[in-house]
Enzyme design. Structure first.
Site, short mmCIF file in Angstrom:
data_model
loop_
_atom_site.label_atom_id
_atom_site.label_comp_id
_atom_site.label_asym_id
_atom_site.label_seq_id
_atom_site.Cartn_x
_atom_site.Cartn_y
_atom_site.Cartn_z
N GLU A 1 -5.37 -8.07 -0.85
CA GLU A 1 -5.84 -7.93 -0.16
C GLU A 1 -7.43 -8.02 -0.03
OE1 GLU A 1 -4.61 -5.56 3.01
OE2 GLU A 1 -2.31 -6.62 2.47
N GLU B 1 0.80 -1.12 -0.07
CA GLU B 1 -0.26 -0.06 0.00
C GLU B 1 0.98 1.25 0.08
OE1 GLU B 1 -2.70 -0.67 3.36
OE2 GLU B 1 -4.34 -1.72 2.50
#
Ligand code: BG6
Length: 463
Positions: free
Chosen positions: A361, A172
């Site tokens: 995810e 991320e």
């Protein structure tokens, strides 16, 4: 549902600091995660002997990985995403020689995966770095950190080149804008210039290790990892639409650099308008030209944005703050559930980059109750994952090259934002509470058998 392609990888995703524990075992150094015991939005603390941090043991994956990987294999996983804790390999971050015990631990873990034909997908840096690099060098604010990271990456590529063929650079990467300590090791209040400079160093490091990976493991693929923070305009008012475009550009900017090999023009204007000074050398520009092989992303929720900021309350979801969408339900943690949004993100990224995509995810953090008979009937989790996988199936039908799906936390783990055990994502229950009490025993939830059936049918049993 139509079967997913044979090449589609099915599995789950975890991160070293949220599962391993053993935070100072076998030569491991302190990481930035170790000094944030309350999670990525919590304060930095000086660690003292015998103080409590739930992540110090986490779910004890360090000692129980064989059992856990056997359970993943029982579900039929064909891949597992985890990360290497940089501070296990280079405890301080600036050493020349790696810590052999740290390397040996991941050898054991990867061998165990390979034993069951589970392909490791390895993130080089998932929300942590050696803390010494922060105290001594100022984290990613310092250009030198690029060298330290490249040295670490080259060392693990070299060591695991026969075992790991799928790599991710930074987890991320766009979250540094919202949690700079976790993302780029910048403590305290920082200016936009400091944050973007650190981000720039990380983007250069990412490009450099993509190149290194290709040199050292020619048959490997290496991707970036974005927090897919899709926002919608709250209304069709052009100002809201423009606001949403800019908000989406805040995360797409990272993908633009990593996939197109240069800074997008809208970002250069943003820097100029906001007096943000970022030093970008010619050598950096050259390095950035190395783009990633595929794009991976996390997806949990969406939200809205409006130009009329004073009129609406923004709520924090997973890292990002958004205006709630009146059409969507929320999880117990207030994250708005939007299965259709994952198809939108897949289409958006495919249209923009034309690179293979990997959903690394996705999942539902929820309170699970164990019945007196010892069962965990998590139908809400089954529903959530089913609905998202159906939309991924649709995206595949849209013609998008989706490499695979790893649900977040296939085994309960410590949550990142607030370091909670009670926020559970797993198909496998772990007996441990927020105070660290519990036997650490593992139990199969109802969703365990459901996910197993979905993998076995290659998605055909999705509804
Ligand atoms: C992502 C992170 O932001 O979301 C994970 O990559 C994290 O590390 C996941 O655990 C879910 O967030 P949380 O706060 O519920 O753990």
């Amino acid at each position: 549902m139509k079967k997913f392609p044979n090449t589609f990888l099915w599995g789950g995703a975890v991160a070293a600091n949220q599962v391993e524990g053993a935070y100072l075992t076998a030569g491991k150094g302190l990481s930035t995660s170790d000094v944030q015991p309350q999670g990525i939005f919590g304060p930095l603390v000086e660690r003292t002997e015998n103080d409590f941090c739930i992540k110090d043991i986490a779910i004890d994956f360090y000692h129980q990985y064989e059992k856990d990987i056997a359970l993943f294999a029982e579900m039929g996983f064909t891949c597992l995403r985890t990360s290497i804790a940089w501070s296990r390999i280079f405890p301080l971050g600036d050493e020349v020689e790696p810590n052999e015990e740290g390397l040996a631990f991941y050898d054991r873990v990867f061998d165990e995966m390979v034993k069951y034909n589970i392909r490791p997908i390895i993130t080089l840096s998932h929300y942590e770095m050696p803390y010494h690099l922060v105290t001594e060098y100022g984290g990613w604010g310092n250009r030198k950190t690029i060298e330290f990271f490249e040295h670490y990456a080259r060392s693990v590529f070299q060591h695991y080149k026969n075992k790991v063929k799928l790599w991710l650079t930074f987890n991320e990467i766009n979250m540094s804008l919202h949690a700079p300590m976790t993302g780029v090791g910048l403590a305290g209040e920082r200016t936009q210039s400091e944050i973007y400079q650190a981000i720039h160093h990380q983007l250069v490091a990412s490009a450099r290790v993509v190149k290194a990976c290709h040199q050292i493991i020619p048959d490997a693929k290496i991707g970036n990892m974005l927090l897919g923070g899709l926002v919608y305009p709250l209304t069709c008012k052009p100002d809201d639409v423009w606001e949403a475009m800019n908000e989406n550009r805040k995360w797409l900017f990272f993908g633009d650099v990593q996939c197109r090999g240069q800074y997008p023009s809208y970002m250069l204007r943003y820097f100029k308008d906001n007096h943000i000074d970022v030093v970008i050398t010619d050598e950096d520009r050259q390095a950035l030209k190395q783009t990633v092989d595929f794009v991976s992303f996390s997806y949990y929720m969406t939200g809205c944005i409006t130009a009329d900021k004073e009129e609406y309350e923004m709520k924090r979801g997973n890292i990002l703050s958004m205006v709630p969408n009146p059409y969507l339900e929320s999880s117990e943690w207030g994250w708005q559930i939007d299965p259709k949004g994952i198809r939108i993100v897949l289409n958006l990224l495919w249209d923009r980059y034309q690179k293979p995509l990997f959903v690394v995810e996705n999942g539902l953090g929820a309170i699970d109750n164990v019945t007196p008979e010892g069962e965990i009937n998590d139908d809400y989790r089954i529903q959530y994952i089913n609905d998202h996988l159906v939309q991924i199936g649709e995206a595949i039908e849209d013609g998008i090259d989706v490499m695979g799906y790893t649900s977040w936390g296939p085994i309960d783990l410590v949550s990142a934002s607030k370091a909670e055990m009670s926020k559970r994502y797993g198909f496998i229950y772990v007996d441990r509470d927020d105070q660290g009490k519990g036997s650490l025993e593992r139990k199969r939830k109802k969703s365990f058998y459901w996910y197993q059936s979905i993998i076995q049918s290659q998605g055909e049993l999705l509804r």
